[in-house]
Scaffold this motif. Structure first.
Motif, mmCIF file in Angstrom:
data_model
loop_
_atom_site.group_PDB
_atom_site.id
_atom_site.type_symbol
_atom_site.label_atom_id
_atom_site.label_comp_id
_atom_site.label_asym_id
_atom_site.label_seq_id
_atom_site.Cartn_x
_atom_site.Cartn_y
_atom_site.Cartn_z
ATOM 1 N N TRP A 228 -32.402 -9.675 98.130
ATOM 2 C CA TRP A 228 -32.261 -8.313 97.537
ATOM 3 C C TRP A 228 -30.392 -8.235 97.114
ATOM 4 O O TRP A 228 -29.997 -8.002 97.856
ATOM 5 C CB TRP A 228 -33.351 -6.971 97.701
ATOM 6 N N ASP A 229 -30.944 -7.349 95.922
ATOM 7 C CA ASP A 229 -29.241 -7.181 95.657
ATOM 8 C C ASP A 229 -29.442 -5.446 96.437
ATOM 9 O O ASP A 229 -30.066 -4.423 96.036
ATOM 10 C CB ASP A 229 -28.927 -6.992 94.413
ATOM 11 N N GLN A 231 -27.887 -2.502 95.718
ATOM 12 C CA GLN A 231 -27.573 -1.687 94.987
ATOM 13 C C GLN A 231 -28.653 -1.797 94.567
ATOM 14 O O GLN A 231 -28.983 -0.852 93.983
ATOM 15 C CB GLN A 231 -26.717 -2.094 93.622
ATOM 16 N N SER A 232 -29.831 -2.240 94.588
ATOM 17 C CA SER A 232 -31.492 -1.982 94.634
ATOM 18 C C SER A 232 -32.347 -1.548 95.647
ATOM 19 O O SER A 232 -31.901 -1.491 96.820
ATOM 20 C CB SER A 232 -31.560 -2.949 93.790
ATOM 21 N N SER A 233 -33.125 -1.003 95.526
ATOM 22 C CA SER A 233 -34.250 -0.784 96.400
ATOM 23 C C SER A 233 -35.552 -1.250 96.510
ATOM 24 O O SER A 233 -36.262 -0.916 94.981
ATOM 25 C CB SER A 233 -35.111 0.701 96.535
ATOM 26 N N PRO A 234 -35.550 -2.598 96.707
ATOM 27 C CA PRO A 234 -37.318 -3.558 96.177
ATOM 28 C C PRO A 234 -38.181 -2.736 97.067
ATOM 29 O O PRO A 234 -38.795 -2.172 97.887
ATOM 30 C CB PRO A 234 -36.584 -4.206 96.501
#
Length: 285
Positions: A228-229, A231-234
């Protein structure tokens, strides 16, 4: 295979023998960071004749079954690292159909499985280490006395890591450290091996509470990638990819006390595949 039981058990590597201690001393004297950097460069060479030779040798040496992979020909991979982190066909690792299963996040060999004693996680017989040191800033006291499993990935294993159950990312911290081997002899002989090594601590919220999923770096493994990136919270479904090792290592999973009934057939040295049931959620906790 025997089903899960409410009886708690912990199984781990035995005490070190003299050969283990000798190997450990030799390993700790090596320039492991330099060796890993060199291996990293070689593994990313894209010159066709070099990478094809490396790939064919690796497949032959470790008897890699590329029929399970999306790409079957070693020449179809752009580098050795591309082959090492290969994707498998979806049907190659089906998720367990046992209700309420917690599945293995990866292929590998169990090094230890059971329950923490307070905040102490067992590495081998007579060798423990605190999860507070392992997890650093992301330590969660709710994991004390928790349920844990440590899985070692050999060079021949599939090297992607997947979600053992439905989960949402809460935290991620890269912790620098050594790149000592995590082979069985080192696990038995080097105190606090996993605390010494480079690692990526990830913490998640799951239907049974907090979970720690921690890939550990090792010799030739200076790079652990997430899926995942940052900058994200998957939010991940069971079986979704979490990340991958660029060359093999170890994964540690910790869940709260009493949340999982481990399958009593599993012991240290048991082989597991990603998606295989490790145990079932305890609804009576």
């Amino acid at each position: 295979m025997a089903g899960p039981s409410n009886k708690l058990m912990t199984s781990s590597e035995p005490e070190p023998n003299p050969s283990d201690r000798l190997k450990a001393l030799a390993m700790q004297a090596l320039p492991t960071r330099l060796l890993s950097q060199l291996t990293n460069r070689i593994a990313r060479i894209k010159t066709p004749w070099i990478k094809n030779t490396l790939n064919r040798f690796f497949v032959c040496l470790y008897r890699i079954d590329l029929e399970q992979a999306v790409r079957h020909d070693p020449r179809d991979y752009e580098s050795f690292n591309d082959l090492f982190t290969r994707a498998l066909r979806p049907q190659a690792r089906p998720l367990s159909t046992i209700p309420n299963s917690v599945v293995s996040p990866c292929d590998g060999t169990i090094s230890a499985i059971g329950q923490l004693s307070g905040d102490q996680l067992i590495q081998a017989k007579g060798v423990t280490y605190p999860i507070a040191e392992l997890m650093a800033d992301l330590y969660n006291p709710e994991l004390a006395n928790g349920m844990f499993v440590t899985i070692y990935l050999s060079p021949s294993d599939y090297h992607r890591i997947h979600a053992p159950l439905r989960c949402s990312l809460e935290g991620c911290q890269h912790i620098p450290g050594r790149l000592l081997t995590v082979a069985a002899s080192a696990v038995r002989a080097i105190p606090k091996l996993y605390v010494r090594n480079e690692r990526l601590v990830t913490t998640w919220q799951t239907p049974v509470g907090p979970m720690a999923l921690i890939p550990i770096g090792a010799l030739n493994v200076g790079s652990i990638e997430t899926a995942w990136d940052h900058q994200s919270s998957p939010d991940l479904a069971q079986g979704d990819e979490v990340g991958r090792f660029n060359l093999g290592s170890t994964v540690i999973m910790i869940l709260p006390q009493g949340t999982v009934d481990w399958n009593q057939a599993l012991r240290a040295t048991s082989r597991v595949l990603m998606g295989q049931s490790l145990g079932t959620i305890n609804d009576n906790r």
